[in-house]
Motif scaffolding. Structure first.
Motif, PDB file in Angstrom:
ATOM      1  N   PRO A   2       0.820  -1.208   0.000  1.00  0.00           N
ATOM      2  CA  PRO A   2       0.000   0.000   0.000  1.00  0.00           C
ATOM      3  C   PRO A   2       0.853   1.257   0.000  1.00  0.00           C
ATOM      4  CG  PRO A   2      -0.783  -1.581   1.633  1.00  0.00           C
ATOM      5  CD  PRO A   2       0.539  -2.085   1.144  1.00  0.00           C
ATOM      6  N   ASN A   3       0.336   2.243  -0.722  1.00  0.00           N
ATOM      7  CA  ASN A   3       1.030   3.528  -0.825  1.00  0.00           C
ATOM      8  C   ASN A   3       0.010   4.614  -0.512  1.00  0.00           C
ATOM      9  OD1 ASN A   3       2.959   5.454  -1.351  1.00  0.00           O
ATOM     10  ND2 ASN A   3       2.843   5.247  -3.592  1.00  0.00           N
ATOM     11  N   PRO A   4      -0.375   4.755   0.751  1.00  0.00           N
ATOM     12  CA  PRO A   4      -1.561   5.545   1.113  1.00  0.00           C
ATOM     13  C   PRO A   4      -1.405   7.045   0.858  1.00  0.00           C
ATOM     14  CG  PRO A   4      -0.374   4.886   3.080  1.00  0.00           C
ATOM     15  CD  PRO A   4       0.263   4.156   1.934  1.00  0.00           C
ATOM     16  N   ILE A   5      -2.551   7.656   0.552  1.00  0.00           N
ATOM     17  CA  ILE A   5      -2.636   9.110   0.423  1.00  0.00           C
ATOM     18  C   ILE A   5      -2.306   9.741   1.773  1.00  0.00           C
ATOM     19  CG2 ILE A   5      -4.228  11.030   0.030  1.00  0.00           C
ATOM     20  CD1 ILE A   5      -3.665   9.607  -2.538  1.00  0.00           C
ATOM     21  N   GLU A   6      -1.431  10.744   1.751  1.00  0.00           N
ATOM     22  CA  GLU A   6      -1.057  11.429   2.989  1.00  0.00           C
ATOM     23  C   GLU A   6      -1.645  12.822   3.095  1.00  0.00           C
ATOM     24  OE1 GLU A   6       3.148  10.991   4.213  1.00  0.00           O
ATOM     25  OE2 GLU A   6       3.377   9.811   2.364  1.00  0.00           O
ATOM     26  N   ASN A   7      -1.866  13.480   1.952  1.00  0.00           N
ATOM     27  CA  ASN A   7      -2.338  14.860   1.974  1.00  0.00           C
ATOM     28  C   ASN A   7      -3.439  15.072   0.939  1.00  0.00           C
ATOM     29  OD1 ASN A   7      -0.183  16.059   3.821  1.00  0.00           O
ATOM     30  ND2 ASN A   7       1.085  15.151   2.205  1.00  0.00           N
ATOM     31  N   ILE A   8      -4.598  15.504   1.411  1.00  0.00           N
ATOM     32  CA  ILE A   8      -5.725  15.837   0.541  1.00  0.00           C
ATOM     33  C   ILE A   8      -5.911  17.352   0.579  1.00  0.00           C
ATOM     34  CG2 ILE A   8      -8.197  15.555   0.125  1.00  0.00           C
ATOM     35  CD1 ILE A   8      -8.011  12.879   1.632  1.00  0.00           C
ATOM     36  N   VAL A   9      -6.018  17.951  -0.588  1.00  0.00           N
ATOM     37  CA  VAL A   9      -6.228  19.401  -0.677  1.00  0.00           C
ATOM     38  C   VAL A   9      -7.562  19.656  -1.373  1.00  0.00           C
ATOM     39  CG1 VAL A   9      -5.356  21.595  -1.571  1.00  0.00           C
ATOM     40  CG2 VAL A   9      -3.750  19.840  -0.771  1.00  0.00           C
ATOM     41  N   ILE A  10      -8.438  20.397  -0.711  1.00  0.00           N
ATOM     42  CA  ILE A  10      -9.733  20.777  -1.275  1.00  0.00           C
ATOM     43  C   ILE A  10      -9.615  22.229  -1.726  1.00  0.00           C
ATOM     44  CG2 ILE A  10     -12.199  21.089  -0.833  1.00  0.00           C
ATOM     45  CD1 ILE A  10     -11.944  18.948   1.365  1.00  0.00           C
ATOM     46  N   VAL A  11      -9.818  22.454  -3.009  1.00  0.00           N
ATOM     47  CA  VAL A  11      -9.683  23.800  -3.574  1.00  0.00           C
ATOM     48  C   VAL A  11     -11.078  24.408  -3.695  1.00  0.00           C
ATOM     49  CG1 VAL A  11      -9.032  25.111  -5.627  1.00  0.00           C
ATOM     50  CG2 VAL A  11      -7.547  23.279  -4.787  1.00  0.00           C
ATOM     51  N   GLY A  12     -11.389  25.312  -2.783  1.00  0.00           N
ATOM     52  CA  GLY A  12     -12.687  25.971  -2.784  1.00  0.00           C
ATOM     53  C   GLY A  12     -13.522  25.568  -1.585  1.00  0.00           C
ATOM     54  N   GLY A  13     -14.309  26.503  -1.098  1.00  0.00           N
ATOM     55  CA  GLY A  13     -15.184  26.243   0.044  1.00  0.00           C
ATOM     56  C   GLY A  13     -16.625  26.119  -0.404  1.00  0.00           C
ATOM     57  N   GLY A  14     -17.490  26.940   0.144  1.00  0.00           N
ATOM     58  CA  GLY A  14     -18.897  26.874  -0.214  1.00  0.00           C
ATOM     59  C   GLY A  14     -19.516  25.543   0.167  1.00  0.00           C
ATOM     60  N   THR A  15     -20.682  25.271  -0.404  1.00  0.00           N
ATOM     61  CA  THR A  15     -21.382  24.036  -0.086  1.00  0.00           C
ATOM     62  C   THR A  15     -20.566  22.811  -0.475  1.00  0.00           C
ATOM     63  OG1 THR A  15     -23.483  25.190  -0.488  1.00  0.00           O
ATOM     64  CG2 THR A  15     -23.549  22.792  -0.384  1.00  0.00           C
ATOM     65  N   ALA A  16     -20.006  22.814  -1.693  1.00  0.00           N
ATOM     66  CA  ALA A  16     -19.263  21.650  -2.175  1.00  0.00           C
ATOM     67  C   ALA A  16     -18.029  21.389  -1.330  1.00  0.00           C
ATOM     68  CB  ALA A  16     -18.876  21.846  -3.638  1.00  0.00           C
ATOM     69  N   GLY A  17     -17.235  22.434  -1.086  1.00  0.00           N
ATOM     70  CA  GLY A  17     -15.991  22.258  -0.349  1.00  0.00           C
ATOM     71  C   GLY A  17     -16.207  21.758   1.063  1.00  0.00           C
ATOM     72  N   TRP A  18     -17.162  22.353   1.754  1.00  0.00           N
ATOM     73  CA  TRP A  18     -17.359  21.969   3.157  1.00  0.00           C
ATOM     74  C   TRP A  18     -18.140  20.665   3.293  1.00  0.00           C
ATOM     75  CZ3 TRP A  18     -14.169  23.383   6.594  1.00  0.00           C
ATOM     76  CH2 TRP A  18     -13.526  24.625   6.499  1.00  0.00           C
ATOM     77  N   MET A  19     -18.991  20.320   2.315  1.00  0.00           N
ATOM     78  CA  MET A  19     -19.604  18.989   2.340  1.00  0.00           C
ATOM     79  C   MET A  19     -18.536  17.918   2.179  1.00  0.00           C
ATOM     80  SD  MET A  19     -23.272  19.164   0.293  1.00  0.00           S
ATOM     81  CE  MET A  19     -23.659  17.434   0.638  1.00  0.00           C
ATOM     82  N   ALA A  20     -17.603  18.137   1.253  1.00  0.00           N
ATOM     83  CA  ALA A  20     -16.516  17.177   1.060  1.00  0.00           C
ATOM     84  C   ALA A  20     -15.616  17.113   2.284  1.00  0.00           C
ATOM     85  CB  ALA A  20     -15.713  17.559  -0.183  1.00  0.00           C
ATOM     86  N   ALA A  21     -15.272  18.265   2.828  1.00  0.00           N
ATOM     87  CA  ALA A  21     -14.367  18.300   3.978  1.00  0.00           C
ATOM     88  C   ALA A  21     -14.968  17.600   5.187  1.00  0.00           C
ATOM     89  CB  ALA A  21     -14.021  19.757   4.319  1.00  0.00           C
TER      90      ALA A  21
END
Length: 507
Positions: A2-21
């Protein structure tokens, strides 16, 4: 290995960004033994669209996964309940129908009530309005609301399906309150550059106006119509659906509340588009979705402002869009969530739902740093199926019209439609049969209400109906409408329910 994801970056806030976060924080960061970091970048200088104020019942699944208390959420977001959508003047001027959530009546044998109603509707012995056989539309027409009893009795009250109206800006704030304590880091700033890895073209980092550089393994593009990563940096093309959905602009404006507060969204067809009405506790959200091919911006604004229930609380805010989708939602190490991945106009309130399913699908197909192309390919195939079937459902509202009073409605009436939709329409027109395919969003009950509401009355009905004596059918249908009417009469008004359950403090 396994080579796991270490850093996730969400570009943008609003409804989409904060629902994902919030979802990633709750279901991955809070549970993984070595969780990835989640960073959300948003700018106070860039406004969000922020008019996605109506939802469908699937939103309750998202809230359940996050452990959100419904009453607390509705208080914070000035929310109300939604039992369905009333469509006014869509099929023809002066006519209306309601697409209600939840179930239509009770089946007889293995067939739905509409099959029996189609046989008897002109007999004068049953209700001529199909709305009367479902509790949600009936409750809408009487401005009443209640939730299911929670027991196993066969009562229409346990068939109620509902969603919410809420202030989208307040929803983003609410979700931020959940996400940040779970470890999501918010970075304030405006992105001025996207940097790619030379060896494979993946996004390496984004540079901010103040000089900060934020790197990551996996990027979630919630930058809205600008589509900074998926469209801009990676160059994924856009598939337009404007030949079927001609509206390309909207004007949004809030107005003062009026009573009663209706437990449904209203969509009123206009000469070159349609107007939405979404009642919240502290105001009414309004908007005019229209086609610039068939009317001017000034005329669209006049139509909107002349048809408000209360005093306008702001100037109309313009929004420009093109219906369609990115040819891929997932490309390399970038996933598009929300408007960056596509847009179907808000006619059936699916925008927030598509954010939700995009994130949930990610959890089912979460990658590692190797980003196997097979994972993205499966993701994109599932996403395409979902949004294309939603597209078809929305197109049906435009195609099935008898209106001949304006150029836009004549165009919609006469246009060719996608083969997937044409097959559904042909099958229903023949004998009232419609079938849900795989995991498509809208169930048979939704199609039945909309197709008949838009005037597509089948030429015949399922021949098995004739196995039942007419007296049996009449008694069966009248029992449904009678029980529904009694249940609705016993329900509190929507205003009474909201006041007792989730009344917000008014500003």
């Amino acid at each position: 290995m396994p080579n796991p994801i270490e850093n996730i970056v969400i570009v943008g806030g609003g409804t989409a960004g904060w629902m994902a976060a919030a979802m990633l924080a709750k279901l991955i960061v809070a549970k993984a033994p070595k969780p990835p970091t989640v960073t959300l970048i948003e700018s106070d200088d860039i406004s969000t669209v922020g008019v996605g104020e109506a939802t469908i019942p699937a939103i309750k699944k998202y809230m359940s996964l996050l452990g959100i208390n419904e009453a607390d959420f509705l208080k914070f977001t000035q929310g109300t309940f939604k039992l369905g959508i009333e469509f006014v003047d869509w099929e023809r001027l002066g006519e209306s129908y309601i697409h209600g959530f939840g179930k239509i009546g009770q089946d007889l044998g293995w067939m739905r009530p509409h099959q029996y109603w189609l046989k008897m509707r002109n007999s004068g012995k049953v209700s001529p309005r199909f709305d009367d056989y479902a509790i949600n539309p009936t409750a809408c027409r009487h401005n009443r609301f209640n939730k299911r009893n929670g027991d196993d009795r066969k009562t229409p009250l346990n068939d109620i399906g509902y969603a919410y109206h809420f202030d989208a800006g307040l929803m983003a704030q609410y979700l931020r309150r959940i996400a940040e304590p779970l470890g999501v880091k918010r970075v304030e700033g405006t992105i001025v550059d996207v940097r790619l890895k030379a060896e494979n073209g993946h996004v390496k980092s984004v540079a901010l106006k103040d000089g900060q550089v934020v790197g990551g393994d996996f990027f979630i593009d919630c930058s809205g119509f600008r589509s900074l990563l998926i469209g801009g940096a990676l160059g994924v093309g856009y598939e337009s659906w404007s030949q079927w959905l001609p509206c390309d602009r909207a004007l949004a404006v809030p107005c003062a509340s009026v009573t009663p507060t209706t437990p449904y969204t209203r969509s009123t067809a206009r000469t070159a588009g349609w107007q939405w009405r979404i009642p919240l506790q502290h105001r009414i959200g309004n908007g005019h979705v229209y086609s610039s091919r068939f009317t001017s911006d000034d005329e669209a604004a006049r139509v909107l402002m002349d048809n408000l229930d209360g005093k306008a609380l702001a100037d109309p805010r313009p929004i420009r869009f093109e219906t369609g989708k990115r040819k891929k939602l997932w490309e390399k190490n970038v996933l598009a969530v929300g408007l960056s991945g596509g847009f179907i106009e808000p006619l059936e309130s699916t925008s927030i739902h598509l954010i939700q399913t995009t994130v949930l699908r990610l959890l089912n197909l979460f990658p590692d740093k190797d980003f196997d192309p097979a994972t993205a390919a499966e993701y994109n195939a599932q996403a395409d199926f979902e949004i294309e079937r939603i597209r078809d459902f929305v197109i049906a509202h435009y195609k099935l019209t008898s209106r001949d009073d304006s150029e836009m409605w004549r165009y919609c009436r006469d246009m060719a439609v996608p083969d997937t939709l044409a097959r559904k329409l042909d099958g229903f027109a023949a004998s009232g049969r419609v079938f849900k395919e795989n995991e498509e969003l809208f169930a048979e009950d939704s199609w039945i209400q909309v197709l008949m509401g838009q005037g597509l009355m089948p030429r015949g009905y399922d021949p098995i109906v004739d196995n039942y004596p007419e007296e049996t059918i009449i008694a069966y249908l009248n029992n449904i409408s009678g029980v529904v009417a009694k249940c609705v009469a016993a329900m509190p008004t929507h205003d009474q329910f909201v006041a007792a359950y989730c009344a917000a403090e008014m500003p």
